[in-house]
Design a protein around this motif. Sequence first.
Motif, PDB file in Angstrom:
ATOM      1  N   GLN A 481       8.277  -5.521 -35.712  1.00 51.61           N
ATOM      2  CA  GLN A 481       7.459  -4.659 -35.844  1.00 51.61           C
ATOM      3  C   GLN A 481       8.914  -3.204 -36.261  1.00 51.61           C
ATOM      4  O   GLN A 481       9.199  -2.709 -37.255  1.00 51.61           O
ATOM      5  CB  GLN A 481       6.501  -3.946 -35.234  1.00 51.61           C
ATOM      6  CG  GLN A 481       5.242  -4.865 -35.061  1.00 51.61           C
ATOM      7  CD  GLN A 481       4.773  -4.665 -36.592  1.00 51.61           C
ATOM      8  OE1 GLN A 481       4.597  -3.569 -36.997  1.00 51.61           O
ATOM      9  NE2 GLN A 481       3.555  -5.797 -36.623  1.00 51.61           N
ATOM     10  N   HIS A 485       9.896  -1.733 -39.882  1.00 45.03           N
ATOM     11  CA  HIS A 485       9.783  -0.435 -39.789  1.00 45.03           C
ATOM     12  C   HIS A 485      11.222   0.479 -39.996  1.00 45.03           C
ATOM     13  O   HIS A 485      11.351   1.246 -41.265  1.00 45.03           O
ATOM     14  CB  HIS A 485       9.136   0.483 -38.353  1.00 45.03           C
ATOM     15  CG  HIS A 485       8.076   0.480 -38.719  1.00 45.03           C
ATOM     16  ND1 HIS A 485       7.137   0.766 -40.077  1.00 45.03           N
ATOM     17  CD2 HIS A 485       7.035  -0.308 -38.105  1.00 45.03           C
ATOM     18  CE1 HIS A 485       6.127   0.346 -38.911  1.00 45.03           C
ATOM     19  NE2 HIS A 485       5.727  -0.101 -38.064  1.00 45.03           N
ATOM     20  N   GLN A 862       1.092   4.290 -39.523  1.00 39.13           N
ATOM     21  CA  GLN A 862       2.352   4.832 -38.597  1.00 39.13           C
ATOM     22  C   GLN A 862       1.988   6.260 -37.554  1.00 39.13           C
ATOM     23  O   GLN A 862       2.366   6.547 -36.858  1.00 39.13           O
ATOM     24  CB  GLN A 862       2.948   6.011 -39.734  1.00 39.13           C
ATOM     25  CG  GLN A 862       3.871   5.187 -41.203  1.00 39.13           C
ATOM     26  CD  GLN A 862       2.890   4.759 -41.607  1.00 39.13           C
ATOM     27  OE1 GLN A 862       1.641   5.593 -42.085  1.00 39.13           O
ATOM     28  NE2 GLN A 862       3.165   3.737 -42.858  1.00 39.13           N
ATOM     29  N   ASP A 924       8.572   5.286 -32.611  1.00 38.16           N
ATOM     30  CA  ASP A 924       9.343   4.825 -33.803  1.00 38.16           C
ATOM     31  C   ASP A 924      10.394   5.443 -35.027  1.00 38.16           C
ATOM     32  O   ASP A 924      10.418   6.502 -34.622  1.00 38.16           O
ATOM     33  CB  ASP A 924       7.659   4.783 -34.143  1.00 38.16           C
ATOM     34  CG  ASP A 924       6.278   3.554 -33.447  1.00 38.16           C
ATOM     35  OD1 ASP A 924       7.630   3.421 -32.778  1.00 38.16           O
ATOM     36  OD2 ASP A 924       5.708   4.246 -33.849  1.00 38.16           O
TER      37      ASP A 924
END
Length: 1614
Positions: A481, A485, A862, A924
């Motif tokens: 992931q 991203h 998000q 993130d």
Amino acid sequence: MKRSGKDSTPFGAKSGGGFDGFSTSSTTLSYITIPPDLSDIPQDVVVPFKNLLKKDGITKAKALEEIVSYVQAQSLQDGGIQESILEAWTELYARVSIDNARRVRELSHALMFELLKSAGKRMQRRIPSIVGPWLAGTFDKDRAISRAAIDGLDSFLTTDDKKTQFWTKCASQILEFATEAIKETPDTLSDARSSTKEDSLAKYYRVVGSSLSLVLNVMEKVGVHKLENGLDVYFEVEAVWSMATCEESFVRKALYGLLRRCLEMRPESLKPRLPQIGRILVADSLKSNQSGSSAELVAVLTNLTEKFPEVWGTKRHPALRLQPFVEKGSQGGSPAFWEQLGLLIVTLPEEIKTTEEVATSFLKSLRVGINNRQEPRTNAPAAWQVYIDAVQKFFLNFTPSTDFLQRNIYPLTRQYLHPATEHILWTAPAQPSIFLGAWEIVAYHPSADLSKSAQDEWQSLGEAFLSRMSNSLPEVAKDHQQSQHGLVAEGERWFALVATLLGGLREGDDKNNKTKPIRDMITTSTENILEGALDLLSRRNYKPFGAASVLETGFKKCPLLCVNNDDLVSSLFPLGNADAMKSLVLSPSLPYLLLCLDKASSTEAARFEQVFTALIDCALDLEPAASLSAISSLISIPCGTALSLRHERLQEFLVSNWLKCTEGSTATSSTWALSEATLSFSVVSADSLRGIVAKLLQHLDTPSTSGGALRALELIVKNNAFLILQDKRLHMDLITKLLALTEISADGVSGKARALQALLGQQPTEHHPLIGILERNLEDAGPLSLGVDILTQQAADAVTLGGLPAEDLFPNSNVWMTEIRQFLLEVPNPSLSLTSSMGGAYFLVKAPESSEDVPEPKRDRQGRSIPARMAVFTSKLLSSGVKLSSLHPDFQVELVYLLSLTAALAADQLTLMQANELWASIADEGISDEIEDFVTSAKRIINDIVIDAKGWRESDLRGDSLVERLITIIMLPQIQDFSPMAFYTAKVLSDLFQALTETYGPLVKAEELFSKLGVMKATPKTIFVATAFVTGFGQTLASSKVVTALTMRLVSEMFGASPGFERTFYSVVLLSACMSVYEAGEVPVENRKQVVALKQMTQWTDTPGQMSNELAAETCKVIHRLFPNVKDIYGPYWEQTVDYCLYLWKKATKDPVDVRLPYIHSSLKLMSTLEASTDANEDLVEILVERSKAKSDALLGLLKIPREKDTQPCQIVDEVLCRAVDKIPLEHLDDLSDLYGLVASDSRAIQGAAFGLLHRALPVVQEKLSVDVLLEKKVARLPNELLSLLLDPPTLEAYPDDLLAQFPTPVRSYLLSWSLIFDAYSKASFKVRGDYTDALKEEGHFDPLMNFMFDVLGHSAASPLHLDKEGFTADHIRSYDIKLADAEPEERNMNWLLIHLFYLSLKYMPGMFKTWYINCGSKQTKVAVESWLLKYFSPLAVADALSEVSQWADNQDTSDDDEKELLVKVSNAAREITAGYEVDDEVASMIIRIPSAYPLGTVDVLSVNRVAVDEKSWQSWLKTTQGVIMFAHGSLADGLTVFKNNVMRAMKGQTECAICYSIVSSDKKLPDKRCDTCKHLYHRVCLYKWFTSSGGNTCPLCRNPIDYLGADTRAKRK
């Protein structure tokens, strides 16, 4: 400086009274002045006048108050004040007006005002003698003081014309005073016996600052032509120009303002002083600290360069002179600094040719300055624009090489596209103008080589992106992931840049078509990326959604490149491949690819219908669970709505899905999500929806399905109530059913029915479809929610193109408020008090009481919550050009309030790097940047609102401006309790006040406003709002009577207060905030009351258990503020204070990190202030000395606490702690063993502090150890704790390049450990050094250091670091300052430390280095190391080795009576050491010659004079000496020691020859013939002479026969 006498100077053109003509007396500011004659002063005020001659500020203030009261009582009508008072005051005024006590200065000007009123023209006649200090008072930094001086002048200068006339007539007196003032020094203004250095400098800078301001203003008001002689005299004073490097920014700013005005009005006056001005501004100022005046300095340099370009000289390029200055950045300045710097760079003279080396060096310094740690990030856009402008200027002076582009332009784009920590200096804000400007410079340059280089660069950028995309992690990988991203973010950046460049480098603007090659290459690279993304999707069954996002971004930002590519569109959806279509529909890439399809629909409608239908059919054929997700994505395409309505099979599926919602067992979250999506995107036909409603009505009759049916009906009513209302029968049936259900009380069905009935009763209005889409996507959040960027773009287009009302597009403020309350249910983290101006108010927040379970906040994919989505959407929409003023006034207020509130919460989340707040995770990819961009954007919007509030300075909050309504309608009513909502509203209010104050200055009607609002008091309802006002307006409230009264009241409340009372707590918090308004020592409260407050607070510390951690932090703050005024007080307070700080530090180990940080920080600052006081009372000094050891132990205890996280508050506390630790005396370090482990800490600050202590301590320890080793004759060893830090040496393979460039803490720890080892060598004896070297060699620690060093520095790749190009000097090589190094970029820091360690290796371990070199298996590395060593290090190593020999020779130990010193002579020029040992009258001597490539080259040891031994033994000694130097520890001193020992051993026990009475004979031999009877020794030569002269062979002493030849010789002859 003493001045006496009176000089009369005409004032005006004619003599007479009033202003027509009068004389003036010279003023004196020096404290060494004859006091005025006070014999005629009235008895009522003679004592106060005498008190004005005293030194204590409080005494003077009281005296002035009494004199003011006396003067006020003497009215002009009654004859006014006595002449003697006027005369005395005229002599005293100048000195009193510059007193350090602000109250004294204020009252001095107030007294002038009263004297004018009382004496009238009698006082006016004396104005020329006091005009200088009076006008100087108007430029005082303290607003209250300047206001007092201005009020006095305004009392008789009532119009602007009168003021101008006054300045004109007094011009000569003003200049005379200014000249006198600028000639003063700190020693002439203050008595060093009674003033501290700080107070003396403060007074001095105040005087010279006012002098410069006076001259500037008189020039502006009078004109230069009338002041020529006076200005020339003033400018001849050396002190004027030295102010450019003074410590006070306001003085520097005044000087720069004066210079600018001179350059504008009379530049020729500066020409004679141009060399002096050039030296001060171009040389000295640029190297000194210019914090607070950097923009002004650059502005005056620009003006000076325009008028006199020769000021830069011709010996050195101007850009190189600017380098040290630009490396510091704006030094805390605003974007105006960078704008001014850009103008300066453009105007720099070009007499000296600009070379690539000069340009590269300057641009590197510019990058360092832009990325300086202290540089505000808001300055980055302006700063990088200056960088581009500088590059453009340099391009005009030379044709750059491709290497220049690689080093100075290309990394900007590389870092933007793919950020890497090793290129952190290239991090620029994502603003198109910066990158467009950079590439325009290259694209329009006529050089074909540059064009080819740019094409190659874009090809390389594209290939690198393709490589990263192809190597992205597969679905099974742990970080899949994160990897995808990362591709999403990089794709966004790539196409944003490409769109900007292709739009900016337009073909129509390029007549010669110079940009076509670059545009074509950009296009080709982009097309390759699109094809690569498509290929990756095909190969991996559409699972890498990052690649799909790249395609989607391409279609969105560069539609012409994508839509017109038929192969791309057809390959994207392979209709002929059923398996591929199924994989696509099942993949996470589907939402992104559908957006591509949506963009392509405008040009290929038929193909779109074909593809969309195929996708729908494929999705319907899937398993139910998978089908739901796929259909949800498919129906979200705006252009697919019509096709969805015509697709019968899809309609049937959607209807059946709605009916499943009523079945509790089969209804899932996906089922409900799809049903809601059908309404959101209007893909269910009206007939189908009516049928659904009818069937849902039937389900209401069944208890098991009624709950689901009600929920489904609620969704339909919220989204399309008009459909039901339009069908009267359906409407009637629904109402009937709902009325029936209201009578049922089971399971809350009746409540739901009533709620639905009320909802249905609200008449719907018809909306534009976009409004519904925005409502659904902003008021709810989930994985299928549309992205904020898409929503913003649609909304902005609707306003500009569709003509929709802007108000309908913004989020619903009620929903926003409801949602944000979920994040205001807990108290904020207490450590945030360290980073916010609200300070201790964070501690007062109480969580609201609620028995309801708070649901988890809804989030998009998000991780944004609903308030976060609304806030980001609002900020982006307002930034896109939609005007806030186009909204309804009330809605403007709500929107701005909610935006500010959300930004405050977001800023706190970013500060603590917390998860599960407004954003789910900051870790993130790109989330922290998004939050930072949002907070910056919100602040920009607030600043725009502030700029529009033109009348704020005169406001009393009764107006109708947006700011006033925001404060009065929403904020003040909201701040009524201790809830999180009230606190954050207060925080927003404080920030708003700060912005208003910075823009417009102090509020004129502040006193009236505070009284009207009644907020300045310590009650539960006003505590937050009072804190907001105080912290918001800040130091502008220093003269506020209301704030002064509040401060006095709060101080008084401390008497009798108990730490257990809540009121005590919030009173202390508010007191701390109020005291921050005033300068240190200027709190306007009687000292007696401050002492009482101090006494009460220190009494609390006697029972520390009763004080909370939060109260402890605030109490330390208040005592810290009280200290300057009460430091002279004797008593137990200081012992209690110091002991309490130590108590807090000891208990910190038991408290959670966020709880302990505030009280550690405030107590550390308090202790630092106590220790820094130079004139404290003896009680404090004694207790500090007594507790010094305990304090050091407690600080070390704080240092050893494990760091659980690394947040901004933690960093702040660690920095303060480490500064305190650096001051620990070495005698307090009982045991160093615990400190070694801290060098391996994960915290850089802790590493640095531990290293600093050990760096100081180890040399001292080694001196003692060297003595112990010598006395005890034992082997010395390095501490095991230190050696343990070398057990896991880093390797180049273990750290990727990007990570290594960050100077990881394990690598830093390892290298610092080696630095400590060399610290141990620095003061160790040669014997101890040898023991250490043997141990390091035996354990094999040295080779890994060398291997890692030369891998990192590039030697193993035959590309060693160029020290001269990187700016490393001999000072860098010889010394390493960890504090200076930490201010450098991390990679340079690491390189500096490695270089220094290599130097130390050569200095202390040359033999080990040579052994490593000989054993090195790489010839390439050896060649690189040897050349590098010879160029940079050998000269230093030789000089140090010779210096060490000289030191060794001076400190030789000759404790043995028979031992003599070795005679040593060192020749640095010849690199030679001559060493000799005296034997009799001769000297056994040799020469050691050091090679230029020392220590790799061979050290030669040559004979000078052989004495006492034969040639064989002598040569053996020389070879042994050489061997020790070359192959043992490599020390020259060790070789000299061996030589000395050999000679001494040979001479040990030797006696004189009884014949010649010498030890050494003429043939340089020792006595070797012994008499068997008396045992005396004789030289063979001497004995032979004796036999010859005596005619016998008897012993000269005992006369017994002696065998001359010896038995062995006779045997040989036989």
